[in-house]
Design a protein around this motif. Structure first.
Motif, PDB file in Angstrom:
ATOM      1  N   HIS A 180      19.723 -22.371  -0.370  1.00 20.35           N
ATOM      2  CA  HIS A 180      19.576 -22.659   1.054  1.00 20.35           C
ATOM      3  C   HIS A 180      19.026 -21.429   1.766  1.00 20.35           C
ATOM      4  N   THR A 181      18.301 -21.644   2.837  1.00 19.93           N
ATOM      5  CA  THR A 181      17.618 -20.534   3.507  1.00 19.93           C
ATOM      6  C   THR A 181      18.245 -20.131   4.828  1.00 19.93           C
ATOM      7  N   HIS A 182      19.178 -20.916   5.339  1.00 20.72           N
ATOM      8  CA  HIS A 182      19.766 -20.566   6.630  1.00 20.72           C
ATOM      9  C   HIS A 182      21.162 -21.164   6.769  1.00 20.72           C
ATOM     10  N   ILE A 183      21.846 -20.685   7.798  1.00 22.67           N
ATOM     11  CA  ILE A 183      23.162 -21.193   8.166  1.00 22.67           C
ATOM     12  C   ILE A 183      22.975 -21.977   9.463  1.00 22.67           C
ATOM     13  N   GLU A 184      23.340 -23.238   9.453  1.00 22.51           N
ATOM     14  CA  GLU A 184      23.165 -24.067  10.646  1.00 22.51           C
ATOM     15  C   GLU A 184      24.203 -23.745  11.713  1.00 22.51           C
ATOM     16  N   GLU A 185      25.447 -23.542  11.289  1.00 20.90           N
ATOM     17  CA  GLU A 185      26.522 -23.266  12.233  1.00 20.90           C
ATOM     18  C   GLU A 185      27.602 -22.473  11.506  1.00 20.90           C
ATOM     19  N   LEU A 186      28.178 -21.496  12.208  1.00 17.04           N
ATOM     20  CA  LEU A 186      29.270 -20.704  11.644  1.00 17.04           C
ATOM     21  C   LEU A 186      30.391 -20.640  12.672  1.00 17.04           C
ATOM     22  N   THR A 187      31.539 -21.176  12.308  1.00 15.23           N
ATOM     23  CA  THR A 187      32.694 -21.173  13.186  1.00 15.23           C
ATOM     24  C   THR A 187      33.792 -20.334  12.547  1.00 15.23           C
ATOM     25  N   LEU A 188      34.246 -19.317  13.272  1.00  8.76           N
ATOM     26  CA  LEU A 188      35.342 -18.486  12.794  1.00  8.76           C
ATOM     27  C   LEU A 188      36.632 -19.014  13.408  1.00  8.76           C
ATOM     28  N   GLU A 189      37.464 -19.634  12.588  1.00  9.07           N
ATOM     29  CA  GLU A 189      38.691 -20.238  13.093  1.00  9.07           C
ATOM     30  C   GLU A 189      39.799 -19.219  13.289  1.00  9.07           C
ATOM     31  N   THR A 190      39.857 -18.223  12.404  1.00 10.42           N
ATOM     32  CA  THR A 190      40.901 -17.216  12.447  1.00 10.42           C
ATOM     33  C   THR A 190      40.306 -15.865  12.090  1.00 10.42           C
ATOM     34  N   PRO A 191      40.611 -14.821  12.850  1.00 11.40           N
ATOM     35  CA  PRO A 191      40.114 -13.497  12.469  1.00 11.40           C
ATOM     36  C   PRO A 191      40.687 -13.085  11.112  1.00 11.40           C
ATOM     37  N   LEU A 192      39.890 -12.400  10.326  1.00  8.57           N
ATOM     38  CA  LEU A 192      40.338 -11.917   9.022  1.00  8.57           C
ATOM     39  C   LEU A 192      40.745 -10.458   9.174  1.00  8.57           C
ATOM     40  N   ALA A 193      42.054 -10.228   9.240  1.00 12.05           N
ATOM     41  CA  ALA A 193      42.590  -8.868   9.396  1.00 12.05           C
ATOM     42  C   ALA A 193      42.644  -8.187   8.035  1.00 12.05           C
ATOM     43  N   LEU A 194      42.215  -6.938   8.012  1.00  5.37           N
ATOM     44  CA  LEU A 194      42.260  -6.140   6.789  1.00  5.37           C
ATOM     45  C   LEU A 194      43.499  -5.260   6.807  1.00  5.37           C
ATOM     46  N   PRO A 195      44.185  -5.157   5.677  1.00  7.48           N
ATOM     47  CA  PRO A 195      45.378  -4.308   5.646  1.00  7.48           C
ATOM     48  C   PRO A 195      45.002  -2.827   5.712  1.00  7.48           C
ATOM     49  N   GLU A 196      45.919  -2.019   6.254  1.00  3.48           N
ATOM     50  CA  GLU A 196      45.675  -0.581   6.316  1.00  3.48           C
ATOM     51  C   GLU A 196      45.566   0.018   4.922  1.00  3.48           C
ATOM     52  N   THR A 197      46.365  -0.486   3.996  1.00  4.86           N
ATOM     53  CA  THR A 197      46.284  -0.075   2.596  1.00  4.86           C
ATOM     54  C   THR A 197      46.182  -1.331   1.750  1.00  4.86           C
ATOM     55  N   GLY A 198      45.651  -1.174   0.565  1.00  5.86           N
ATOM     56  CA  GLY A 198      45.477  -2.327  -0.307  1.00  5.86           C
ATOM     57  C   GLY A 198      44.176  -3.045  -0.004  1.00  5.86           C
ATOM     58  N   SER A 199      43.986  -4.155  -0.677  1.00  2.44           N
ATOM     59  CA  SER A 199      42.740  -4.895  -0.518  1.00  2.44           C
ATOM     60  C   SER A 199      43.008  -6.389  -0.429  1.00  2.44           C
ATOM     61  N   LEU A 200      41.956  -7.109  -0.127  1.00  2.67           N
ATOM     62  CA  LEU A 200      42.004  -8.566  -0.071  1.00  2.67           C
ATOM     63  C   LEU A 200      41.085  -9.146  -1.126  1.00  2.67           C
ATOM     64  N   HIS A 201      41.532 -10.220  -1.761  1.00  2.00           N
ATOM     65  CA  HIS A 201      40.652 -11.020  -2.608  1.00  2.00           C
ATOM     66  C   HIS A 201      39.930 -11.995  -1.692  1.00  2.00           C
ATOM     67  N   LEU A 202      38.611 -12.083  -1.824  1.00  2.00           N
ATOM     68  CA  LEU A 202      37.820 -13.026  -1.038  1.00  2.00           C
ATOM     69  C   LEU A 202      37.340 -14.166  -1.920  1.00  2.00           C
TER      70      LEU A 202
END
Length: 104
Positions: free
Chosen positions: A56-78
């Motif tokens: 695909h060549t573009h994004i038609e619409e992007l809705t962010l339902e909830t902010p993705l908070a990053l922890p001060e230490t450690g990591s997140l699996h995406l």
């Protein structure tokens, strides 16, 4: 996003990766009320990466339902999942995250 899993059941594709303030220190500059959140442009970059990989060549619409908070230490699996193609040729995309059990 370092790994890709193409579903054997349908044309759904899942991308996985990890993110942290250690691996991406520039994210610390995007704090709101003392909490570091993943900027909307980073969500868009993840979506575009997945879109291009799935033809695909573009994004038609992007809705962010909830902010993705990053922890001060450690990591997140995406996980970025591109859903199966609908009758109009469109594909839904979701981004999910959870704390990593071990940090790399």
């Amino acid at each position: 996003l370092g790994a890709v899993l193409e579903s054997a059941e349908d044309d759904r594709t899942t991308f996985t990766g990890q993110i942290s303030l250690t691996t991406h220190p520039w994210l610390a500059d995007h704090a709101v009320a003392g909490t570091v959140i993943l900027p909307g442009t980073a969500h868009l970059d993840l979506a575009l990466h997945a879109a291009h990989h799935t033809g695909h060549t573009h994004i038609e619409e992007l809705t962010l339902e909830t902010p993705l908070a990053l922890p001060e230490t450690g990591s997140l699996h995406l996980q970025v999942t591109v859903g199966a193609t609908d009758e109009h040729g469109n594909r839904a995309l979701t981004i999910h995250a959870r704390p990593a059990t071990t940090d790399t």
